[in-house]
Scaffold this active site. Structure first.
Site, mmCIF file in Angstrom:
data_model
loop_
_atom_site.group_PDB
_atom_site.id
_atom_site.type_symbol
_atom_site.label_atom_id
_atom_site.label_comp_id
_atom_site.label_asym_id
_atom_site.label_seq_id
_atom_site.Cartn_x
_atom_site.Cartn_y
_atom_site.Cartn_z
ATOM 1 N N TYR A 101 8.461 22.533 21.293
ATOM 2 C CA TYR A 101 8.353 23.529 22.363
ATOM 3 C C TYR A 101 8.417 22.892 23.749
ATOM 4 O O TYR A 101 8.828 23.528 24.710
ATOM 5 C CB TYR A 101 7.019 24.296 22.251
ATOM 6 C CG TYR A 101 7.055 25.531 21.393
ATOM 7 C CD1 TYR A 101 7.568 25.500 20.102
ATOM 8 C CD2 TYR A 101 6.562 26.743 21.882
ATOM 9 C CE1 TYR A 101 7.572 26.637 19.316
ATOM 10 C CE2 TYR A 101 6.564 27.880 21.098
ATOM 11 C CZ TYR A 101 7.072 27.819 19.817
ATOM 12 O OH TYR A 101 7.069 28.960 19.053
ATOM 13 N N LYS A 159 7.251 17.983 7.534
ATOM 14 C CA LYS A 159 8.569 17.862 6.891
ATOM 15 C C LYS A 159 8.865 16.367 6.776
ATOM 16 O O LYS A 159 9.875 15.862 7.291
ATOM 17 C CB LYS A 159 9.612 18.618 7.733
ATOM 18 C CG LYS A 159 10.969 18.793 7.079
ATOM 19 C CD LYS A 159 10.968 19.742 5.883
ATOM 20 C CE LYS A 159 12.328 19.722 5.191
ATOM 21 N NZ LYS A 159 12.338 20.485 3.926
ATOM 22 N N ASP A 173 8.599 23.975 3.970
ATOM 23 C CA ASP A 173 9.328 24.990 3.190
ATOM 24 C C ASP A 173 8.489 25.423 1.992
ATOM 25 O O ASP A 173 8.364 26.609 1.688
ATOM 26 C CB ASP A 173 10.722 24.493 2.776
ATOM 27 C CG ASP A 173 10.713 23.103 2.167
ATOM 28 O OD1 ASP A 173 9.678 22.402 2.231
ATOM 29 O OD2 ASP A 173 11.761 22.692 1.610
ATOM 30 N N ASP A 186 2.726 33.676 11.546
ATOM 31 C CA ASP A 186 3.226 35.050 11.385
ATOM 32 C C ASP A 186 3.246 35.433 9.913
ATOM 33 O O ASP A 186 2.879 36.550 9.534
ATOM 34 C CB ASP A 186 4.650 35.186 11.950
ATOM 35 C CG ASP A 186 4.655 35.730 13.375
ATOM 36 O OD1 ASP A 186 3.672 35.486 14.093
ATOM 37 O OD2 ASP A 186 5.640 36.392 13.754
ATOM 38 N N ASP A 224 3.914 28.243 14.456
ATOM 39 C CA ASP A 224 4.372 29.542 14.960
ATOM 40 C C ASP A 224 4.882 30.381 13.793
ATOM 41 O O ASP A 224 4.525 31.552 13.638
ATOM 42 C CB ASP A 224 5.489 29.312 15.991
ATOM 43 C CG ASP A 224 6.048 30.620 16.515
ATOM 44 O OD1 ASP A 224 5.257 31.518 16.829
ATOM 45 O OD2 ASP A 224 7.293 30.740 16.597
HETATM 46 C C1 IPM Z 1 3.163 33.034 19.524
HETATM 47 C C2 IPM Z 1 4.415 33.585 20.132
HETATM 48 C C3 IPM Z 1 4.853 32.635 21.259
HETATM 49 C C4 IPM Z 1 5.161 31.287 20.625
HETATM 50 C C5 IPM Z 1 6.036 33.141 22.100
HETATM 51 C C6 IPM Z 1 5.763 34.508 22.686
HETATM 52 C C7 IPM Z 1 6.414 32.173 23.172
HETATM 53 O O1 IPM Z 1 5.397 33.739 19.167
HETATM 54 O O2 IPM Z 1 2.156 32.899 20.250
HETATM 55 O O3 IPM Z 1 3.170 32.758 18.329
HETATM 56 O O4 IPM Z 1 6.270 31.063 20.132
HETATM 57 O O5 IPM Z 1 4.273 30.440 20.627
HETATM 58 MG MG MG Z 2 4.716 33.420 17.187
#
Ligand code: IPM
Ligand code: MG
Length: 361
Positions: free
Chosen positions: A141, A192, A224, A252, A248
């Protein structure tokens, strides 16, 4: 000492859900002796509208001087066509990086009352309680060099750099080991290492740290496989530690296991446990301003703030119990609504939590 909390509502549903969390904070101040002051500032698209940039200097100064920060969400279609440095997400990334909030804690907890909301079979997810510890201020990032350039063949190429130094790996590792030691004592480091040198170093540092934590069982998993295992048998995980981009993606995925991303809080901590607290979900511009959003993730973010930054674990427990009792009563916002439950809006949900807090006094 009076704690200073910076309130950054942001965009979309951000202001609505933060307003409900502020009701909860006000109740704790009025009736449970919480000593704090709140100050609000714009960030993201709201920052751009107010001051021409997603992280206005005044907002950064406020966040820097506060003991803790509560953030709603940033982003929306209105700002998608802006130049990259002006987009709302940049405000969030800049806050993380400027304040050194390297340790991102993302719990994925399945509330027993909401077991039906998961897309997975109940026996796979019942009792799920995972903590993902994501490195937040390094890796791909932020790695340099980065950009889009024209190569010698005249073709454009985009490039980013995945880089971690030992110090960065060690500090996120320690945070994760400390957390695992207070939970079930199992830490899975995700990397990885079969392909990336940076992951080889990551593993080495984690192994070295493990010697300081004889009570924590460290394992390693390729990213993975981790994605697959999270969906196949998520309860095998207690604490997961990983880099910025893997975290990240996996967070999710883990959030979805619970079926209710509208319930999940997060914390981003610096080395002194100062933190920024925000719901895991985004700004949901499609439902903004309609009293539809679920404020519980933001309210539970206040609980994390009390626990991790303000040393008020007992008040954090109170909020969690209040949320539990509201769910027990069958109240549901649209995102977690299932047949037979009582459907309520954002404000009614916030009020219900406040009432439950008072009732539990
Ligand atoms: C998160 C979001 C952020 C990230 C974005 C909005 C920049 O997806 O906090 O997970 O990628 O870190
Ligand atoms: Mg995110």
């Amino acid at each position: 000492m009076t704690a200073k909390i910076a309130i950054l509502p942001g965009d979309g549903i951000g202001p609505e859900i933060v307003a409900e969390a502020v009701k909860v904070i006000d109740c704790l101040r009025g009736e449970f002796g919480l000593d704090c002051e709140l100050e609000q500032a714009p960030v993201g698209g709201a920052g751009y509208e107010a001051a021409g940039e997603p992280l206005p200097a005044d907002t950064l100064a406020l966040a820097g001087s506060a003991d803790a920060i509560l953030l709603g969400a940033v982003g929306g279609p209105r700002w998608d066509s802006l130049d990259r440095p002006l987009r709302p997400e940049r405000g969030l990334l800049a806050l993380r990086s400027e304040l050194n909030l390297f340790g991102n804690l993302r719990p994925a907890i399945l509330y027993p009352q909401l077991a039906e909301a998961s897309a997975l079979r109940q026996e796979v997810v019942a009792g799920l309680d995972i903590m993902i510890v994501r490195e937040l201020t390094g890796g791909i990032y932020f790695g340099e060099p980065r950009g889009v350039r024209t190569n010698s063949a005249g073709e454009r190429e985009g490039f980013n750099t995945l880089i971690y130094n030992e110090g960065e790996i060690e500090r996120i590792g320690r945070l994760a080991f400390d957390i695992a030691a207070k939970r079930e004592g199992r830490l899975c480091s995700v990397d990885k290492a079969n392909v990336l040198e940076v992951s080889e170093l990551w593993r080495e540092v984690m192994e070295a740290l493990a010697r300081d934590y004889p009570d924590v069982e460290l394992s390693h998993m390729y990213v993975d496989n981790a994605a697959m295992q999270l969906v196949r048998a998520p309860k095998q995980f207690d604490v997961v530690v990983t880099g910025n981009m893997f975290g990240d993606i996996l967070s999710d995925c883990a959030a979805m296991l619970t079926g209710s991303i509208g319930m999940l809080p997060s914390a981003s901590l610096d080395a002194d446990s100062k933190g920024m607290y925000e719901p895991v979900h985004g700004s949901a511009p499609d439902i903004a301003g309609q009293d539809l959003a679920n404020p519980l993730a933001t309210i539970l973010s206040v609980a994390m703030m009390l626990r991790y930054s303000l040393g008020q674990g007992e008040l954090a427990d109170r909020i969690q119990r209040a949320v539990g009792s509201v769910l027990d009563d069958g109240l549901r916002t649209a995102d977690i609504h299932t047949h037979g439950a009582e459907r309520v809006g954002t404000r009614a949900m916030g009020d219900a939590v406040v009432n439950a807090l008072r009732a539990g006094a």
